[in-house]
Design an enzyme around this catalytic site. Sequence first.
Site, PDB file in Angstrom:
ATOM      1  N   ARG A   1       3.648   0.022  -5.035  1.00 52.59           N
ATOM      2  CA  ARG A   1       3.484  -0.578  -3.704  1.00 52.59           C
ATOM      3  C   ARG A   1       2.195  -1.399  -3.589  1.00 52.59           C
ATOM      4  O   ARG A   1       1.981  -2.099  -2.601  1.00 52.59           O
ATOM      5  CB  ARG A   1       3.464   0.514  -2.638  1.00 52.59           C
ATOM      6  CG  ARG A   1       4.720   1.336  -2.586  1.00 52.59           C
ATOM      7  CD  ARG A   1       4.604   2.389  -1.511  1.00 52.59           C
ATOM      8  NE  ARG A   1       4.515   1.787  -0.203  1.00 52.59           N
ATOM      9  CZ  ARG A   1       5.546   1.453   0.544  1.00 52.59           C
ATOM     10  NH1 ARG A   1       6.770   1.668   0.098  1.00 52.59           N
ATOM     11  NH2 ARG A   1       5.375   0.922   1.725  1.00 52.59           N
TER      12      ARG A   1
ATOM     13  N   CYS B   1       0.831  -1.198   0.000  1.00 51.45           N
ATOM     14  CA  CYS B   1       0.000   0.000   0.000  1.00 51.45           C
ATOM     15  C   CYS B   1       0.870   1.255   0.000  1.00 51.45           C
ATOM     16  O   CYS B   1       1.935   1.290   0.593  1.00 51.45           O
ATOM     17  CB  CYS B   1      -0.952   0.097   1.183  1.00 51.45           C
ATOM     18  SG  CYS B   1      -2.016  -1.318   1.374  1.00 51.45           S
TER      19      CYS B   1
ATOM     20  N   GLU C   1      16.916 -17.200  -9.763  1.00 47.21           N
ATOM     21  CA  GLU C   1      16.495 -15.851 -10.146  1.00 47.21           C
ATOM     22  C   GLU C   1      15.819 -15.855 -11.519  1.00 47.21           C
ATOM     23  O   GLU C   1      14.812 -15.174 -11.724  1.00 47.21           O
ATOM     24  CB  GLU C   1      17.711 -14.908 -10.138  1.00 47.21           C
ATOM     25  CG  GLU C   1      17.440 -13.492 -10.616  1.00 47.21           C
ATOM     26  CD  GLU C   1      16.445 -12.717  -9.760  1.00 47.21           C
ATOM     27  OE1 GLU C   1      16.071 -13.179  -8.666  1.00 47.21           O
ATOM     28  OE2 GLU C   1      16.015 -11.637 -10.213  1.00 47.21           O
TER      29      GLU C   1
ATOM     30  N   GLU D   1       7.214 -14.312 -12.031  1.00 46.92           N
ATOM     31  CA  GLU D   1       6.667 -13.050 -11.516  1.00 46.92           C
ATOM     32  C   GLU D   1       5.955 -12.234 -12.587  1.00 46.92           C
ATOM     33  O   GLU D   1       4.907 -11.677 -12.349  1.00 46.92           O
ATOM     34  CB  GLU D   1       7.829 -12.171 -11.034  1.00 46.92           C
ATOM     35  CG  GLU D   1       8.088 -12.166  -9.573  1.00 46.92           C
ATOM     36  CD  GLU D   1       9.154 -11.160  -9.209  1.00 46.92           C
ATOM     37  OE1 GLU D   1      10.248 -11.171  -9.810  1.00 46.92           O
ATOM     38  OE2 GLU D   1       8.890 -10.338  -8.321  1.00 46.92           O
TER      39      GLU D   1
ATOM     40  N   TRP E   1      -2.753  -2.699  -1.645  1.00 42.20           N
ATOM     41  CA  TRP E   1      -2.457  -4.127  -1.858  1.00 42.20           C
ATOM     42  C   TRP E   1      -3.235  -4.838  -0.769  1.00 42.20           C
ATOM     43  O   TRP E   1      -2.913  -4.729   0.415  1.00 42.20           O
ATOM     44  CB  TRP E   1      -0.966  -4.383  -1.720  1.00 42.20           C
ATOM     45  CG  TRP E   1      -0.560  -5.788  -2.047  1.00 42.20           C
ATOM     46  CD1 TRP E   1      -0.335  -6.311  -3.289  1.00 42.20           C
ATOM     47  CD2 TRP E   1      -0.320  -6.847  -1.111  1.00 42.20           C
ATOM     48  NE1 TRP E   1       0.027  -7.638  -3.184  1.00 42.20           N
ATOM     49  CE2 TRP E   1       0.046  -7.995  -1.862  1.00 42.20           C
ATOM     50  CE3 TRP E   1      -0.368  -6.954   0.264  1.00 42.20           C
ATOM     51  CZ2 TRP E   1       0.351  -9.209  -1.277  1.00 42.20           C
ATOM     52  CZ3 TRP E   1      -0.071  -8.178   0.855  1.00 42.20           C
ATOM     53  CH2 TRP E   1       0.289  -9.285   0.082  1.00 42.20           C
TER      54      TRP E   1
ATOM     55  N   LYS F   1       5.806  -3.928  -4.700  1.00 38.38           N
ATOM     56  CA  LYS F   1       7.259  -3.758  -4.664  1.00 38.38           C
ATOM     57  C   LYS F   1       7.833  -4.048  -3.288  1.00 38.38           C
ATOM     58  O   LYS F   1       8.862  -4.688  -3.154  1.00 38.38           O
ATOM     59  CB  LYS F   1       7.589  -2.327  -5.084  1.00 38.38           C
ATOM     60  CG  LYS F   1       9.062  -2.027  -5.172  1.00 38.38           C
ATOM     61  CD  LYS F   1       9.667  -2.687  -6.380  1.00 38.38           C
ATOM     62  CE  LYS F   1      11.167  -2.540  -6.444  1.00 38.38           C
ATOM     63  NZ  LYS F   1      11.757  -3.579  -7.289  1.00 38.38           N
TER      64      LYS F   1
HETATM   65  O1  M6R Z   1      12.923  -4.933  -0.780  1.00 35.81           O
HETATM   66  P1  M6R Z   1      13.461  -6.309  -0.632  1.00 35.81           P
HETATM   67  O2  M6R Z   1      14.729  -6.531  -1.354  1.00 35.81           O
HETATM   68  O3  M6R Z   1      13.591  -6.727   0.808  1.00 35.81           O
HETATM   69  O4  M6R Z   1      12.371  -7.240  -1.271  1.00 35.81           O
HETATM   70  C1  M6R Z   1      12.490  -8.632  -1.235  1.00 35.81           C
HETATM   71  C2  M6R Z   1      11.520  -9.302  -2.163  1.00 35.81           C
HETATM   72  O5  M6R Z   1      10.205  -8.944  -1.838  1.00 35.81           O
HETATM   73  C3  M6R Z   1      11.794  -8.941  -3.628  1.00 35.81           C
HETATM   74  O6  M6R Z   1      13.092  -9.268  -4.004  1.00 35.81           O
HETATM   75  C4  M6R Z   1      10.796  -9.656  -4.537  1.00 35.81           C
HETATM   76  O7  M6R Z   1      10.982 -11.033  -4.493  1.00 35.81           O
HETATM   77  C5  M6R Z   1      10.913  -9.129  -5.969  1.00 35.81           C
HETATM   78  N1  M6R Z   1       9.602  -9.006  -6.531  1.00 35.81           N
HETATM   79  C6  M6R Z   1      11.750 -10.010  -6.838  1.00 35.81           C
HETATM   80  O8  M6R Z   1      11.752  -9.579  -8.149  1.00 35.81           O
END
Ligand code: M6R
Length: 616
Positions: free
Chosen positions: A27, A2, A490, A497, A76, A611
């Site tokens: 977000r 959000c 990855e 994703e 969200w 995000k």
């Molecule tokens: O902000 P962060 O790096 O802590 O976020 C971690 C994950 O939520 C983030 O990497 C998520 O998996 C992405 N969507 C990957 O592309």
Amino acid sequence: MCGIVGYVGHRDVLPILINGLKRLEYRGYDSAGIATYNESQGINLVKTKGKMANLEVLLESSYYQESFLGIGHTRWATHGIPNDVNSHPHASNSGDLVLVHNGIIENYESIKNLLIKRGYEFKSDTDTEVLVNLIEEVKKKEQVKLGKAVQIALNQVVGAYAIAVFDINKPNEIVAARLGSPLVIGIGAESNEHFIASDIHPFIEYTKSVVYLEEGELAIVKGKKIKIRNIKDDKLKSILITELNVELEEIRKGDYEHFMLKEIHEQPKVILDTYRGRLSENKDMIKMSGLIDNKEILSKIDRIVILGCGSSYIAGLLGEYLLEDFIGIPVEVEYSSEFRYRNPIIRENDLFIAISQSGETADTLAALKLVKSKNAFTFGICNVVGSSIARLTDAGAYTHAGVEIGVASTKALMSQMIMLYMFAIHLAQIRQKLSQDKFNIYRDELLSLPEKIERALALEPAIKKIAYIYSEANNFLYLGRKYNYPMALEGALKLKEISYIHAEGYPAAEMKHGPIALIDNDMPVVVIATENENSEKIISNIQEIKARNGRVIGIIREDSKLKSLFDHAIEIPSTFDQLMPIISLVPLQLLAYHIAVIKGKNVDQPRNLAKSVTVE
Ligand code: M6R
């Protein structure tokens, strides 16, 4: 999860809210809404299911009078499905208070039942509507002003929140508070206006002076002044203003079709920015004050534990290999969410590294708090300056990847891997595990990476062709050994994703222990086969796939002899085995991106994702 935006001052609030919400849409984008107030129109509350575009259409057809106070939200969903009623803002029963919320109120049901007994009615299924009515109830019962009522109410709730709320009886004031979700206040250039938002992007064209609200703080924000108090004990806090170093251009797409593509192409520069200023004057040492200032502690550590989620966890996996290679002590990588729900061993001589792009991921934040409660030393690798994880850790280094807007992480992961490489060679220097000659070799290779990434990016047209061939596949398998294993994860994560194709990443040798059963002509396999050492092992794995009619896309070195083994080979520039993942990341990103675009998916805002995941 959000996004929250708010404004009180002298400008018309609607464009500020709309532009702000668009910038916060990464977000969450299940629904969006705004509430503005002026004396003649009263509260103008417009909200709808879906993305900002829906809200804009609705706003075009609704009556609006210029207003100077307002809040907005992009959602969200946590409690209550994404629909118009559950969208924020939420008004209290009297209609006097309006509130937006990011987070979860865990004890909302018991509070709701209590409020129902006192005659309150609820339209939505949200915890947020409960909170705004709780504030109203406290305000009435205790005969206090909004700020005090919010403080008392928040002391009754359990959970995480960032909120912004206004009261029509005080039309020059917004009360904001946070615990577990970020909130930042922008101080207007002429000091007669203030902005509130989940991050700095909604207001960077108006002001670069900000105050980051700390955990457990409440701010009473007026046009001319702000007051910050501690939610627990109501004590007045001092106001620390930070000057930002972000330009508007950074959050624009420019000529790119998507932010994700822009961010992939920014990676050569991102590498430069990540290592900029981190080499000593005569380039014989890495400079990382977070490490050197804690030399004593770091020379004693005998285990490293890396915490992260999603792509940040994957960066940690590469970090594990690098740190074990360079320093020779045990390294463990943990999903933050799993770590804290076991009985983790946290010892005095452990170093905990928390990796997070946003610096706000709730699982990582919670894991970190647990580690800190046991007095272990913590180091943060974050991108967002001033973020919660960055502030909570004992020391740290920012990755300086710049603003990442695409929900799928690309350049942030790249910068985390670069940071871990520098961290590993620097710690090796500190612990006298690395000769100067070796250091010089590692340093030169680091400096050569931006040019190599440029060359990998130039492969885009060829990768796009491969994407066309395989975009109809329903499943993908990604395989890699050793340093390449994290990239297999990855590659699969990126594809699922943004294209919603089921994909799995496996250590190449594990294939024969199960996933091989899936292999047939309909299951493309991406093999990251860039190793110099043990390449015969990966050759066997490729043969095993081919023997079962599998189609194989290989990511190999330019000088590799393996080319003929693959149906399609993507030949990338060479570097040390340890750094090859940094280069192979690029074709993996481009493949996922182009498949998703061909399938017509919204790559920047994939369904169900956001995000920054600020709920556990
Ligand atoms: O902000 P962060 O790096 O802590 O976020 C971690 C994950 O939520 C983030 O990497 C998520 O998996 C992405 N969507 C990957 O592309």
